[in-house]
Motif scaffolding. Structure first.
Motif, PDB file in Angstrom:
ATOM      1  N   SER A  36       0.819  -1.205   0.000  1.00  0.00           N
ATOM      2  CA  SER A  36       0.000   0.000   0.000  1.00  0.00           C
ATOM      3  C   SER A  36       0.854   1.258   0.000  1.00  0.00           C
ATOM      4  O   SER A  36       1.769   1.406   0.792  1.00  0.00           O
ATOM      5  N   ASN A  38      -0.715   3.964   0.403  1.00  0.00           N
ATOM      6  CA  ASN A  38      -1.598   4.837   1.157  1.00  0.00           C
ATOM      7  C   ASN A  38      -1.285   4.639   2.632  1.00  0.00           C
ATOM      8  O   ASN A  38      -2.041   4.068   3.383  1.00  0.00           O
ATOM      9  N   ARG A  40       0.081   6.847   5.167  1.00  0.00           N
ATOM     10  CA  ARG A  40       0.511   7.934   6.050  1.00  0.00           C
ATOM     11  C   ARG A  40       0.275   7.621   7.506  1.00  0.00           C
ATOM     12  O   ARG A  40       1.003   8.069   8.365  1.00  0.00           O
ATOM     13  N   GLN A  41      -0.782   6.867   7.770  1.00  0.00           N
ATOM     14  CA  GLN A  41      -1.036   6.568   9.174  1.00  0.00           C
ATOM     15  C   GLN A  41      -1.305   5.103   9.413  1.00  0.00           C
ATOM     16  O   GLN A  41      -1.579   4.692  10.518  1.00  0.00           O
ATOM     17  N   GLY A  42      -1.269   4.312   8.375  1.00  0.00           N
ATOM     18  CA  GLY A  42      -1.661   2.925   8.512  1.00  0.00           C
ATOM     19  C   GLY A  42      -0.542   2.079   9.062  1.00  0.00           C
ATOM     20  O   GLY A  42       0.301   2.551   9.816  1.00  0.00           O
ATOM     21  N   LEU A  43      -0.574   0.833   8.675  1.00  0.00           N
ATOM     22  CA  LEU A  43       0.416  -0.087   9.203  1.00  0.00           C
ATOM     23  C   LEU A  43       1.787   0.157   8.621  1.00  0.00           C
ATOM     24  O   LEU A  43       2.766  -0.323   9.140  1.00  0.00           O
ATOM     25  N   TRP A  44       1.814   0.930   7.516  1.00  0.00           N
ATOM     26  CA  TRP A  44       3.043   0.919   6.748  1.00  0.00           C
ATOM     27  C   TRP A  44       3.899   2.141   6.999  1.00  0.00           C
ATOM     28  O   TRP A  44       4.531   2.653   6.115  1.00  0.00           O
ATOM     29  N   SER A  45       3.910   2.638   8.200  1.00  0.00           N
ATOM     30  CA  SER A  45       4.731   3.805   8.474  1.00  0.00           C
ATOM     31  C   SER A  45       6.196   3.451   8.258  1.00  0.00           C
ATOM     32  O   SER A  45       6.608   2.315   8.424  1.00  0.00           O
TER      33      SER A  45
END
Lengths: 299, 248
Positions: A36, A38, A40-45
């Motif tokens: 992802s 997308n 900015r705040q999800g799991l993928w910081s």
């Protein structure tokens, strides 16, 4: 050409492998940008993103991909049946792991809700969070079993509902939640800080540890066992260098169904509530030897 | 519904994989009957993962608010809000929009960016109950406030309270839509909460008096020792019934 997808799920790193992240490949290998964007705040910081493994011939995804192509080229029907069965199995596994994560969130909400009801002495709401055979144990007061007994026992901690001059803050902090693999039960350790006021009395600070059991009944998580081990209570004005308030024993007015499961003394005593979880790095159980106590006769 | 993850791409890639496997071997063969069911299951799983990510993103967002407040980073704190976001603390009333939120927070924190020497301003964000809406584009959460205020050699105080906040997902980013801190007490460290006197009839902060809000308080209540019950945004998680305040 590479195509495919990747699904990654974060689970608490109770086994201590990696950095709190577990990446699982679902199906085909994928370009790294398939993760992802997308984020900015999800799991993928950025600071927690797991490194993308380089495509490797030893990876299952790669093997599987070439396997699929080879099979597809040879005979269509078996390949198609094979791919579907494989995908179905992987999807079922992922779905199960997502369910375990949902369980963690539900249990976190449940125990936090317990704290908010407890603060306001909404004893009926508190008791309703337990299973029919649920048990409640606070410090050395003994064990109360079943919603009716629990609700009555809570009156020992204050009148039901809101009353002027009563402060009963029981914070629910720092959870370590472990859900059973089948998703039907769970255990958790929590930290409880306590702020107490009673009309015309000094304030108190308190602190303790919860070791709780939960079960899922009909899709709803409930408290099966709540055990608050009191570390200590202290007079607000004197503080814990000068004041150590002993833990309350079983009540003669509203007696418990069972005596305390473990006998210990609060601060300045140093008791270690047993750990429900294995050591997160070594994976071994954490042995606890109750400290010697001459008053209790424990060597 | 706004997707947070890579669901469309996943779906497309999977369909492509199945189709390619089929077409490359036997042109003209009937379409697979399992494809649509797999697609539906992947969509469902993807939506569940979106919600799990959302619940974590909201915790992170609110905790970030606390860390910015701790250090007097008012711009950063205000930037966590949606454009139409609002903040309400105690009886101060409602401040709407980022510029107003920023100015209000800065005035509460001493009137300048950052903290002054000797100032303590720790806003702990604890004990979340997070619930997403059915469509996953908004959420509500209850949090516990525990704050340490102080000025070295001058003053020290504890604050206790409850947040009931709203969140919104805009363009894949979770933001604070409404922050409402119900203040239960602000107690001096030396005397503690047990000796607090009932609040004055008008217990607005001096900031609110000098810098009036955009809207009056949404609910009137008083601080400890008066009883105070902050409405719950969620029903009892086990019975599913809303607390109405009247129980046998």
């Amino acid at each position: 050409m590479r195509w495919g997808f990747r699904i990654a799920v974060r689970i608490p790193s109770l086994k201590g492998r990696g950095k709190g992240w577990v990446m699982r490949r679902a199906g085909l290998d994928a370009p790294s940008d398939a993760i992802s964007t997308n984020d900015r705040q999800g799991l993928w910081s950025a600071q927690t993103r797991a490194p993308t493994p380089a495509p490797s011939l030893s990876g299952r995804g790669v093997t599987w991909r070439y396997g699929l192509l080879a099979l597809a080229a040879a005979t269509a029907l078996p390949a198609h049946a094979q791919s579907n069965a494989d995908l179905e199995a992987k999807l079922a596994q992922l779905s199960q792991r997502a369910d375990r994560l949902k369980d963690l969130d539900a249990i976190e909400n449940l125990q936090a809700a317990y704290g908010y009801y407890f603060d306001k002495a909404l004893w009926g709401e508190v008791a309703d969070l337990f299973t029919t055979a649920g048990s409640f144990e606070y410090g050395q007061r003994g064990v109360y079993i079943g919603k009716a007994h629990i609700r009555r026992a809570l009156l020992l901690l204050g009148p039901e509902g809101q009353a002027k001059g009563w402060l009963n803050e029981h914070m629910q902090l720092q959870p370590i939640i472990t859900v059973a693999p089948d998703g039907r039960s769970a255990k958790a350790r929590w930290r409880g800080m306590v702020q107490i006021a009673r009309p015309n009395q000094n304030g108190q600070w308190g602190e303790g540890t919860y070791e709780n059991d939960y079960v899922k009944e009909g899709g709803v998580w409930k408290i099966a066992k709540l055990h608050f081990y009191v570390t200590g209570f202290t007079d607000y004005d004197l503080g814990w260098t000068k004041s150590a308030i002993p833990a309350e024993g079983p009540s003669a007015v509203i007696p418990p169904d069972r005596p305390p499961t473990e006998i210990y003394r609060a601060y300045p005593g140093v008791y270690i509530p047993p750990f429900d979880y294995v050591h997160p790095v070594t994976g071994k159980p954490i042995p606890v030897t109750p400290p010697a106590d001459s008053v209790l006769g424990r060597k | 519904m706004l997707k947070q993850g890579s669901a469309p791409r996943v779906k497309a890639s999977l369909s492509a994989a199945i189709l390619l496997g089929l077409l490359s071997a036997t042109p003209g063969m009937a379409a697979p009957t399992h494809g649509s069911s797999l697609d539906a299951r992947i969509d469902a799983l993807s939506s569940e993962v979106d919600r799990l990510e959302g619940a974590r993103a909201i915790r992170k967002l609110q905790r970030a608010f606390g860390y910015y407040m701790d250090r007097g980073l008012w711009d950063e704190a205000a930037d966590l809000f949606a454009d139409a976001g609002s903040i309400e603390i105690g009886m101060d009333g409602v401040y709407v929009g980022k510029p107003r939120i920023r100015d209000y927070l800065q005035r509460l924190g001493g009137g300048r960016p950052g903290l002054m020497w000797g100032q303590l301003n720790e806003w702990l964000q604890l004990q979340p109950v997070v619930n997403l809406s059915a469509d996953g584009t908004s959420a509500k959460a209850r949090w516990r406030d525990l704050t340490m205020f102080g000025q070295f050699q001058k003053s020290a105080a504890w604050r206790g309270g409850i947040y009931e906040n709203g969140y919104v997902n805009e363009g894949g980013v979770w933001k604070i839509a409404s922050l409402h801190l119900y203040v239960n007490f602000v107690a001096p460290f030396e005397q503690g909460w047990a000796r607090l006197k009932p609040a004055d009839a008008d217990w607005r902060s001096d900031v609110a008096k000098a810098f009036p809000p955009d809207r009056p308080p949404t609910m009137a209540y008083r601080t400890f020792p008066d009883p105070q019950l902050v409405p719950f945004h969620y029903p009892n998680p086990v019975t599913g019934k809303r607390f109405t305040g009247t129980r046998p």
